[in-house]
Design a protein around this motif. Structure first.
Motif, PDB file in Angstrom:
ATOM      1  N   TYR A   3       0.864  -1.181   0.000  1.00 39.22           N
ATOM      2  CA  TYR A   3       0.000   0.000   0.000  1.00 39.22           C
ATOM      3  C   TYR A   3       0.903   1.235   0.000  1.00 39.22           C
ATOM      4  O   TYR A   3       0.918   2.031   0.912  1.00 39.22           O
ATOM      5  CB  TYR A   3      -0.906   0.023   1.247  1.00 39.22           C
ATOM      6  CG  TYR A   3      -1.892  -1.106   1.323  1.00 39.22           C
ATOM      7  CD1 TYR A   3      -2.378  -1.711   0.172  1.00 39.22           C
ATOM      8  CD2 TYR A   3      -2.338  -1.558   2.546  1.00 39.22           C
ATOM      9  CE1 TYR A   3      -3.281  -2.746   0.250  1.00 39.22           C
ATOM     10  CE2 TYR A   3      -3.259  -2.597   2.635  1.00 39.22           C
ATOM     11  CZ  TYR A   3      -3.724  -3.189   1.483  1.00 39.22           C
ATOM     12  OH  TYR A   3      -4.619  -4.215   1.571  1.00 39.22           O
ATOM     13  N   ARG A   4       1.712   1.393  -1.052  1.00 40.64           N
ATOM     14  CA  ARG A   4       2.675   2.489  -1.092  1.00 40.64           C
ATOM     15  C   ARG A   4       1.969   3.828  -1.233  1.00 40.64           C
ATOM     16  O   ARG A   4       0.995   3.967  -1.965  1.00 40.64           O
ATOM     17  CB  ARG A   4       3.634   2.311  -2.267  1.00 40.64           C
ATOM     18  CG  ARG A   4       4.468   1.051  -2.220  1.00 40.64           C
ATOM     19  CD  ARG A   4       5.603   1.134  -3.237  1.00 40.64           C
ATOM     20  NE  ARG A   4       5.099   1.491  -4.566  1.00 40.64           N
ATOM     21  CZ  ARG A   4       4.729   0.592  -5.473  1.00 40.64           C
ATOM     22  NH1 ARG A   4       4.766  -0.698  -5.184  1.00 40.64           N
ATOM     23  NH2 ARG A   4       4.287   0.973  -6.663  1.00 40.64           N
ATOM     24  N   ARG A   5       2.477   4.826  -0.548  1.00 42.05           N
ATOM     25  CA  ARG A   5       1.966   6.190  -0.723  1.00 42.05           C
ATOM     26  C   ARG A   5       2.500   6.747  -2.031  1.00 42.05           C
ATOM     27  O   ARG A   5       3.630   6.458  -2.437  1.00 42.05           O
ATOM     28  CB  ARG A   5       2.415   7.079   0.432  1.00 42.05           C
ATOM     29  CG  ARG A   5       1.733   6.791   1.746  1.00 42.05           C
ATOM     30  CD  ARG A   5       2.223   7.738   2.827  1.00 42.05           C
ATOM     31  NE  ARG A   5       1.958   9.128   2.495  1.00 42.05           N
ATOM     32  CZ  ARG A   5       0.795   9.747   2.727  1.00 42.05           C
ATOM     33  NH1 ARG A   5      -0.196   9.085   3.296  1.00 42.05           N
ATOM     34  NH2 ARG A   5       0.629  11.002   2.387  1.00 42.05           N
ATOM     35  N   VAL A 397      -9.607   5.870  -2.245  1.00 42.15           N
ATOM     36  CA  VAL A 397     -10.289   6.806  -3.160  1.00 42.15           C
ATOM     37  C   VAL A 397      -9.806   8.237  -2.997  1.00 42.15           C
ATOM     38  O   VAL A 397     -10.206   9.120  -3.785  1.00 42.15           O
ATOM     39  CB  VAL A 397     -11.817   6.765  -2.978  1.00 42.15           C
ATOM     40  CG1 VAL A 397     -12.363   5.395  -3.341  1.00 42.15           C
ATOM     41  CG2 VAL A 397     -12.215   7.168  -1.578  1.00 42.15           C
ATOM     42  N   THR A 398      -8.943   8.505  -2.020  1.00 44.93           N
ATOM     43  CA  THR A 398      -8.371   9.855  -1.888  1.00 44.93           C
ATOM     44  C   THR A 398      -6.876   9.840  -2.174  1.00 44.93           C
ATOM     45  O   THR A 398      -6.184  10.828  -1.919  1.00 44.93           O
ATOM     46  CB  THR A 398      -8.624  10.422  -0.478  1.00 44.93           C
ATOM     47  OG1 THR A 398      -8.058   9.555   0.514  1.00 44.93           O
ATOM     48  CG2 THR A 398     -10.110  10.601  -0.223  1.00 44.93           C
ATOM     49  N   GLY A 399      -6.377   8.719  -2.711  1.00 43.94           N
ATOM     50  CA  GLY A 399      -4.991   8.672  -3.157  1.00 43.94           C
ATOM     51  C   GLY A 399      -3.962   8.550  -2.068  1.00 43.94           C
ATOM     52  O   GLY A 399      -2.781   8.848  -2.295  1.00 43.94           O
ATOM     53  N   LYS A 400      -4.367   8.107  -0.880  1.00 40.36           N
ATOM     54  CA  LYS A 400      -3.402   7.986   0.211  1.00 40.36           C
ATOM     55  C   LYS A 400      -2.567   6.721   0.112  1.00 40.36           C
ATOM     56  O   LYS A 400      -1.560   6.581   0.790  1.00 40.36           O
ATOM     57  CB  LYS A 400      -4.148   8.011   1.564  1.00 40.36           C
ATOM     58  CG  LYS A 400      -4.932   9.291   1.811  1.00 40.36           C
ATOM     59  CD  LYS A 400      -4.045  10.521   1.824  1.00 40.36           C
ATOM     60  CE  LYS A 400      -4.805  11.772   2.247  1.00 40.36           C
ATOM     61  NZ  LYS A 400      -5.851  12.171   1.283  1.00 40.36           N
ATOM     62  N   VAL A 401      -3.013   5.750  -0.701  1.00 33.90           N
ATOM     63  CA  VAL A 401      -2.239   4.532  -0.949  1.00 33.90           C
ATOM     64  C   VAL A 401      -2.209   4.267  -2.446  1.00 33.90           C
ATOM     65  O   VAL A 401      -3.143   4.658  -3.173  1.00 33.90           O
ATOM     66  CB  VAL A 401      -2.833   3.306  -0.212  1.00 33.90           C
ATOM     67  CG1 VAL A 401      -2.737   3.466   1.280  1.00 33.90           C
ATOM     68  CG2 VAL A 401      -4.261   3.048  -0.650  1.00 33.90           C
ATOM     69  N   ASP A 402      -1.150   3.631  -2.906  1.00 34.61           N
ATOM     70  CA  ASP A 402      -1.010   3.254  -4.308  1.00 34.61           C
ATOM     71  C   ASP A 402      -1.382   1.792  -4.429  1.00 34.61           C
ATOM     72  O   ASP A 402      -0.664   0.919  -3.939  1.00 34.61           O
ATOM     73  CB  ASP A 402       0.426   3.508  -4.758  1.00 34.61           C
ATOM     74  CG  ASP A 402       0.637   3.134  -6.215  1.00 34.61           C
ATOM     75  OD1 ASP A 402      -0.343   2.769  -6.887  1.00 34.61           O
ATOM     76  OD2 ASP A 402       1.786   3.210  -6.677  1.00 34.61           O
TER      77      ASP A 402
END
Length: 407
Positions: A3-5, A397-402
């Protein structure tokens, strides 16, 4: 699973999001969502839908629960993949899940808001609105006494999103991860139901008549106490699980005017207290306190040389006894299920010696504590899973994880 930022980010206009990946867009709600305004005039559709616990469910249009409308022609038609919102009563209800994606064509109340997505995948929009929902974004937007919202109130609300391919990846990831979490929640919920079934079966087995037990008419082991208002003692209320506890209102014990207590009943520790109308649902208990209760309750003083209060409490909670007591205490033509002492007093009870009653009650208490502790732990684990689910959706859905590297 990684779960990369995202490496590069930029500030978001929406304060509840703070920052988004640098390549994501941020647009107003009206640019990505169009309001449905298709009335069911002429009863074009009769597939009645409703939003319940964050899901769109079917309801029987012939026997729906709740208030009936004058006509279902006032309802609105929704289509598959529409996102539906229930944005009413925001001031009084801050726990409900207020959005869901529609799985099929049907009709919903015009009190709901339905939108179709444009330029954003419906699945991504649904997850994003669920994230906004659990972050309580809608509650700061309402106006009026009922704190209700319409499309115009949301039109400038910020919507963040990546490109369509990345949206599809996020939706697939969340579909997979939330399905696993939902499966665990379902198993744990079933486990709780089985524990409760076991608890009920244990009580029935323990108090069921055995050879050598004594048989009494109920009046010989219990007496209904007379009404006796006592304004100098605290008001009590039946605690639905076990016992009778001090009734509180605003954190303190209730003290009513003396004239309003004339018909209240005095209760002593060890008295069995039953709500006449709700005892069959478990609204009863043994009082641990001295006080007064409503005249709507039946207060029984037990002969403790023949009937132990805790054993009696279990006896009234066992379904076979409840049914027997209820049937025997109901008058001919009774519409309500009320326990009435003149009828209850002649019901026979079969019990062991008081010593054995206490042993049985202690054993049930011990086993009940073990089961209740298990239920509490399981309920807490369910809460944690649901918190994890909500946090995962919000992060994705807010882009906190890749999630692009996930299988």
């Amino acid at each position: 699973m990684s779960y990369r930022r995202p490496v590069e980010v930029k500030p978001a206009k929406a304060p509840w999001i703070e920052e988004i990946p640098a390549h994501w867009d941020e647009r107003p709600f009206y640019a990505v969502a169009k309001e449905r305004r298709s009335k069911n005039i002429g009863m074009k559709e009769d597939n009645l839908l409703s939003l319940s616990y964050g899901n769109i469910i079917r309801k029987d249009i012939n026997t729906p629960n709740g208030l009936l409308p004058e006509s279902f022609e006032t309802y609105q038609i929704v289509e598959p993949h529409d996102v539906v919102f229930r944005l009413t009563d925001l001031q009084n209800d801050k726990r409900s899940l207020r959005s869901a994606i529609c799985p099929e064509r049907g009709i919903i109340t015009s009190a709901y808001l339905a939108v179709r997505s444009e330029g954003v995948l419906p699945g991504f929009m649904s997850y994003l609105m669920r994230a906004y929902d659990v972050q309580k974004v809608f509650y700061s937007m309402g106006g009026g006494l009922r704190q209700s919202l319409g499309f115009e109130d949301l039109r400038r609300m910020s919507v963040v999103a990546p490109g369509l391919d990345e949206q599809a990846n996020i939706v697939a990831f969340l579909d997979r991860e939330t399905a696993q979490i939902d499966g665990l929640v379902e198993k744990k919920t079933r486990f709780i139901a089985l524990l409760k079934e076991k608890r009920a079966a244990d009580i029935i087995e323990a108090i069921s008549p055995k050879e050598g037990w004594n048989r009494f008419p109920f009046w010989s082991v219990a007496n209904a106490k007379s009404i006796s208002g006592r304004p100098d003692v605290d008001l009590l209320s039946v605690y639905l699980d076990r016992g009778v506890i001090p009734y509180s209102e605003g954190g303190g014990l209730v003290h009513k005017p003396a004239e309003s207590l004339e018909k209240y009943q005095l209760v002593e520790p060890g008295d069995l207290v039953l709500n006449n109308q709700q005892a069959w649902r478990g609204s009863l208990g043994v009082s641990l306190h001295r006080g007064i209760v409503s005249p709507a309750y039946l207060v029984l003083k037990l002969d403790r040389e023949k009937l132990d209060p805790t054993f009696a409490n279990y006896m009234f909670r066992a379904r076979p006894y409840v049914e027997k007591f209820m049937l025997a205490s109901m008058s001919v033509g009774d519409i309500q299920r009320q326990i009435k002492w003149p009828h209850l007093r002649i019901v026979p009870v079969v019990v062991p010696s008081v010593t054995e009653q206490r042993e049985i009650a202690e054993r049930l208490d011990s086993e009940g504590k073990r089961i209740n502790d298990l239920i509490t732990l399981t309920e807490r684990s369910i809460d944690l899973l649901r918190e994890k689910r909500a946090a995962l959706i919000t992060a994705a859905v807010t882009g906190k994880v890749d999630v692009s590297a996930t299988p």
